[in-house]
Motif scaffolding. Structure first.
Motif, PDB file in Angstrom:
ATOM      1  N   ARG A 104       0.848  -1.191   0.000  1.00 50.01           N
ATOM      2  CA  ARG A 104       0.000   0.000   0.000  1.00 50.01           C
ATOM      3  C   ARG A 104       0.886   1.244   0.000  1.00 50.01           C
ATOM      4  NH1 ARG A 104      -5.413  -1.629  -0.695  1.00 50.01           N
ATOM      5  NH2 ARG A 104      -5.838  -3.419   0.644  1.00 50.01           N
ATOM      6  N   PHE A 105       0.573   2.179  -0.887  1.00 51.98           N
ATOM      7  CA  PHE A 105       1.231   3.484  -0.840  1.00 51.98           C
ATOM      8  C   PHE A 105       0.600   4.311   0.274  1.00 51.98           C
ATOM      9  CE2 PHE A 105       2.401   2.446  -5.230  1.00 51.98           C
ATOM     10  CZ  PHE A 105       3.696   2.960  -5.300  1.00 51.98           C
ATOM     11  N   SER A 106       1.417   4.920   1.117  1.00 47.05           N
ATOM     12  CA  SER A 106       0.898   5.879   2.090  1.00 47.05           C
ATOM     13  C   SER A 106       0.960   7.296   1.536  1.00 47.05           C
ATOM     14  CB  SER A 106       1.668   5.786   3.410  1.00 47.05           C
ATOM     15  OG  SER A 106       3.059   5.845   3.185  1.00 47.05           O
ATOM     16  N   ASN A 107       1.886   7.527   0.629  1.00 39.70           N
ATOM     17  CA  ASN A 107       1.973   8.777  -0.133  1.00 39.70           C
ATOM     18  C   ASN A 107       2.902   8.517  -1.310  1.00 39.70           C
ATOM     19  OD1 ASN A 107       4.764   9.277   0.785  1.00 39.70           O
ATOM     20  ND2 ASN A 107       3.807   9.733   2.761  1.00 39.70           N
ATOM     21  N   ILE A 155      -4.189   0.886   5.176  1.00 39.14           N
ATOM     22  CA  ILE A 155      -3.719   1.967   6.030  1.00 39.14           C
ATOM     23  C   ILE A 155      -4.916   2.828   6.418  1.00 39.14           C
ATOM     24  CG2 ILE A 155      -2.226   3.996   6.166  1.00 39.14           C
ATOM     25  CD1 ILE A 155      -0.487   2.665   3.981  1.00 39.14           C
ATOM     26  N   TYR A 156      -5.180   2.938   7.725  1.00 36.48           N
ATOM     27  CA  TYR A 156      -6.289   3.768   8.198  1.00 36.48           C
ATOM     28  C   TYR A 156      -5.846   5.224   8.323  1.00 36.48           C
ATOM     29  CZ  TYR A 156     -10.012   5.572  11.164  1.00 36.48           C
ATOM     30  OH  TYR A 156     -11.049   6.323  11.676  1.00 36.48           O
ATOM     31  N   ASN A 157      -4.730   5.452   8.987  1.00 35.19           N
ATOM     32  CA  ASN A 157      -4.136   6.783   9.069  1.00 35.19           C
ATOM     33  C   ASN A 157      -2.643   6.616   9.368  1.00 35.19           C
ATOM     34  OD1 ASN A 157      -3.963   6.262  11.854  1.00 35.19           O
ATOM     35  ND2 ASN A 157      -5.870   7.349  12.280  1.00 35.19           N
ATOM     36  N   PRO A 215      -9.741   6.822   2.653  1.00 36.67           N
ATOM     37  CA  PRO A 215      -9.784   7.763   3.770  1.00 36.67           C
ATOM     38  C   PRO A 215     -10.595   9.016   3.481  1.00 36.67           C
ATOM     39  CG  PRO A 215      -7.639   7.817   2.696  1.00 36.67           C
ATOM     40  CD  PRO A 215      -8.389   6.673   2.094  1.00 36.67           C
ATOM     41  N   CYS A 216     -10.686   9.413   2.218  1.00 37.16           N
ATOM     42  CA  CYS A 216     -11.460  10.612   1.876  1.00 37.16           C
ATOM     43  C   CYS A 216     -12.951  10.398   2.120  1.00 37.16           C
ATOM     44  CB  CYS A 216     -11.220  10.997   0.414  1.00 37.16           C
ATOM     45  SG  CYS A 216      -9.513  11.470   0.045  1.00 37.16           S
ATOM     46  N   LYS A 217     -13.430   9.201   1.845  1.00 34.14           N
ATOM     47  CA  LYS A 217     -14.835   8.872   2.047  1.00 34.14           C
ATOM     48  C   LYS A 217     -15.089   8.127   3.356  1.00 34.14           C
ATOM     49  CE  LYS A 217     -16.146  10.685  -1.819  1.00 34.14           C
ATOM     50  NZ  LYS A 217     -17.026  11.864  -1.836  1.00 34.14           N
ATOM     51  N   ASP A 218     -13.999   7.736   4.036  1.00 30.92           N
ATOM     52  CA  ASP A 218     -14.092   6.972   5.287  1.00 30.92           C
ATOM     53  C   ASP A 218     -14.890   5.688   5.080  1.00 30.92           C
ATOM     54  OD1 ASP A 218     -13.146   6.711   7.809  1.00 30.92           O
ATOM     55  OD2 ASP A 218     -14.596   8.039   8.769  1.00 30.92           O
ATOM     56  N   VAL A 219     -14.635   5.021   3.948  1.00 32.24           N
ATOM     57  CA  VAL A 219     -15.353   3.792   3.587  1.00 32.24           C
ATOM     58  C   VAL A 219     -14.360   2.636   3.515  1.00 32.24           C
ATOM     59  CG1 VAL A 219     -16.597   2.602   1.735  1.00 32.24           C
ATOM     60  CG2 VAL A 219     -17.246   4.932   2.382  1.00 32.24           C
ATOM     61  N   ASP A 269      -9.975  -9.075  -6.035  1.00 37.19           N
ATOM     62  CA  ASP A 269      -9.411  -7.759  -5.747  1.00 37.19           C
ATOM     63  C   ASP A 269     -10.538  -6.756  -5.597  1.00 37.19           C
ATOM     64  OD1 ASP A 269      -7.445  -5.968  -5.134  1.00 37.19           O
ATOM     65  OD2 ASP A 269      -6.602  -5.817  -7.153  1.00 37.19           O
ATOM     66  N   ILE A 270     -10.213  -5.634  -4.936  1.00 36.07           N
ATOM     67  CA  ILE A 270     -11.208  -4.593  -4.687  1.00 36.07           C
ATOM     68  C   ILE A 270     -10.501  -3.254  -4.576  1.00 36.07           C
ATOM     69  CG2 ILE A 270     -11.076  -5.041  -2.193  1.00 36.07           C
ATOM     70  CD1 ILE A 270     -14.028  -4.157  -2.020  1.00 36.07           C
ATOM     71  N   GLN A 271     -11.158  -2.203  -5.055  1.00 43.32           N
ATOM     72  CA  GLN A 271     -10.649  -0.838  -4.892  1.00 43.32           C
ATOM     73  C   GLN A 271     -11.814   0.099  -4.639  1.00 43.32           C
ATOM     74  OE1 GLN A 271      -8.022   0.642  -7.965  1.00 43.32           O
ATOM     75  NE2 GLN A 271      -8.230   2.754  -7.279  1.00 43.32           N
ATOM     76  N   VAL A 272     -11.678   0.930  -3.599  1.00 47.26           N
ATOM     77  CA  VAL A 272     -12.674   1.942  -3.271  1.00 47.26           C
ATOM     78  C   VAL A 272     -12.154   3.287  -3.757  1.00 47.26           C
ATOM     79  CG1 VAL A 272     -14.061   3.015  -1.470  1.00 47.26           C
ATOM     80  CG2 VAL A 272     -13.307   0.634  -1.208  1.00 47.26           C
ATOM     81  N   THR A 273     -12.805   3.863  -4.750  1.00 51.20           N
ATOM     82  CA  THR A 273     -12.438   5.186  -5.231  1.00 51.20           C
ATOM     83  C   THR A 273     -13.357   6.219  -4.576  1.00 51.20           C
ATOM     84  OG1 THR A 273     -13.936   5.265  -7.139  1.00 51.20           O
ATOM     85  CG2 THR A 273     -11.829   4.111  -7.435  1.00 51.20           C
ATOM     86  N   ASP A 274     -13.234   7.461  -5.001  1.00 53.99           N
ATOM     87  CA  ASP A 274     -14.098   8.504  -4.450  1.00 53.99           C
ATOM     88  C   ASP A 274     -15.529   8.401  -4.967  1.00 53.99           C
ATOM     89  OD1 ASP A 274     -11.981   9.504  -3.039  1.00 53.99           O
ATOM     90  OD2 ASP A 274     -11.589  11.181  -4.398  1.00 53.99           O
ATOM     91  N   HIS A 275     -15.754   7.549  -5.977  1.00 49.77           N
ATOM     92  CA  HIS A 275     -17.072   7.470  -6.593  1.00 49.77           C
ATOM     93  C   HIS A 275     -17.707   6.078  -6.524  1.00 49.77           C
ATOM     94  CE1 HIS A 275     -14.889  10.780  -8.695  1.00 49.77           C
ATOM     95  NE2 HIS A 275     -16.006  11.416  -8.445  1.00 49.77           N
ATOM     96  N   TYR A 276     -16.896   5.025  -6.642  1.00 52.23           N
ATOM     97  CA  TYR A 276     -17.434   3.672  -6.746  1.00 52.23           C
ATOM     98  C   TYR A 276     -16.546   2.659  -6.023  1.00 52.23           C
ATOM     99  CZ  TYR A 276     -20.143   5.702 -10.616  1.00 52.23           C
ATOM    100  OH  TYR A 276     -20.966   6.482 -11.381  1.00 52.23           O
TER     101      TYR A 276
END
Length: 355
Positions: A104-107, A155-157, A215-219, A269-276
């Protein structure tokens, strides 16, 4: 005082998920169904054995290679996919890895890897050298013994990780930056209450899941490797949604305390974006997989797209079998790994109505 209030709020939010019954969504069809044709990404090197995951951040792409004989990770420029370097050397030395389970990239300057066999999370930082960019170990975090067989993480925070709980008692472990277990949340949303009560570890094995957190959507979203179950935890309002497809929850039989799959291969696999929420779905039975002769085809030919609330949005039928994905909504493409091909990185152009 502010720090204490934040900690209390964090634990209150996590604990409240225990008592949420969870909204149930049963889906059979998707409002949209489309065919996608892959475009092969031409690479300047041939190094892959089993490209399982792909992660992208900024101008870097990293492919996780499960069965490589030398290195578990390979880094490229993005979107050009020019090879830069390999890292995560396979071996038993202190600086080497026994297994690769996720990255996972943290930044844009650092990433974390999980080594389940060493029960370690390792923070890697970019280092510029004359031969190109590479990632070097910056921090090693050993996980508590109470965390049973960590096989995935998000990564949560800056100070907390989310790791699936395979004890069967709960759904997730919250782990701090020092590897200590600080809380557990959720439970396996199964109708098999006897298994949950009397054989929870085997049930947890059958419910092995892949996770992703935005983290932006907290989902936080979770998909099962067996069966067809998607869970969505909204950590902002502490709601829990369980989406179950036609194949139902994971099916298994017990043998000497272990879960033996009997149903289907589910998600990979799964990815949560800002939209879907994007998922890779297989849907093939183990009987069908067992009948394969000669060259065995591995992976799924579907990408399922859901809203952040769990409503089905679009089903993509693919022209090849894939395993891992990275969704780049800004470019309108999905980058995928194909473990069956000598040219294992491909690109699909998305086509559902709101992209």
């Amino acid at each position: 005082m502010k720090i204490l209030l934040l900690i209390l709020f964090f634990f209150d939010a996590c604990t409240s998920l225990h008592s949420v019954g969870g909204k149930k969504i049963n889906y059979d069809v998707f409002p949209e169904e489309k065919e996608l044709t892959s475009l092969t990404i031409e690479l300047d090197t041939a190094i892959f054995r089993y490209p399982f995951r792909i992660r992208i951040c900024g101008n870097k792409a990293v492919v996780m290679d499960l069965h490589n004989t030398d290195y578990y990770y390979h880094m490229f420029t993005y979107p050009e996919f020019t090879y830069l370097s390999s890292f995560g050397k396979k071996g038993e030395a202190p600086s080497e890895m026994l297994s690769a389970d996720n990255i996972r990239f943290s930044n844009q300057h650092e990433a974390w890897t999980l080594d389940a066999n060493k029960t370690q999370l390792v923070r890697l930082g970019f280092s510029l050298s004359g031969s190109g960019d590479s990632l070097l170990s910056r921090e090693v975090v050993s996980l508590d013994n109470d965390i049973l067989r960590a096989l995935d993480f998000s990564i949560y925070n800056d100070s907390t990780f989310i790791i699936p709980d395979y004890s069967g008692k709960n759904r997730f472990c919250w782990v701090n930056r020092h590897g200590h277990l600080i809380n557990r949340i959720g439970s396996i949303p199964t109708f098999n209450k006897d298994a949950l009560k009397y054989s929870a570890p085997a049930l947890a094995q059958a419910w092995r899941s892949f996770i992703d957190y935005n983290p932006c959507k907290d989902v936080l979203a979770v998909v099962t490797q067996l069966g067809e179950v998607l869970e969505i935890y909204n950590l902002k309002d502490t709601t829990h949604t369980v989406c179950v497809g036609p194949h139902g929850e994971p099916e298994f039989r017990q043998s000497k305390g272990y879960a033996v799959p009997t149903g289907i291969m589910g998600f990979s696999d799964i990815q949560v974006t800002d939209h879907y929420i994007y998922t890779v779905f297989h849907g093939r039975t183990f009987k069908e997989l067992g009948r394969q002769k000669g060259h065995v085809i591995d992976g799924g030919r579907y990408i399922y797209v859901f809203s952040l609330k769990g409503e089905p949005v679009c089903k993509y039928n693919l022209d090849r079998y894939i395993y891992g994905i990275y969704v780049d909504e800004s470019r309108g493409v999905i980058i995928a790994t194909d473990v069956n091909s000598d040219q294992p990185l491909v690109e699909f152009r998305m086509a559902h109505s709101e992209i």
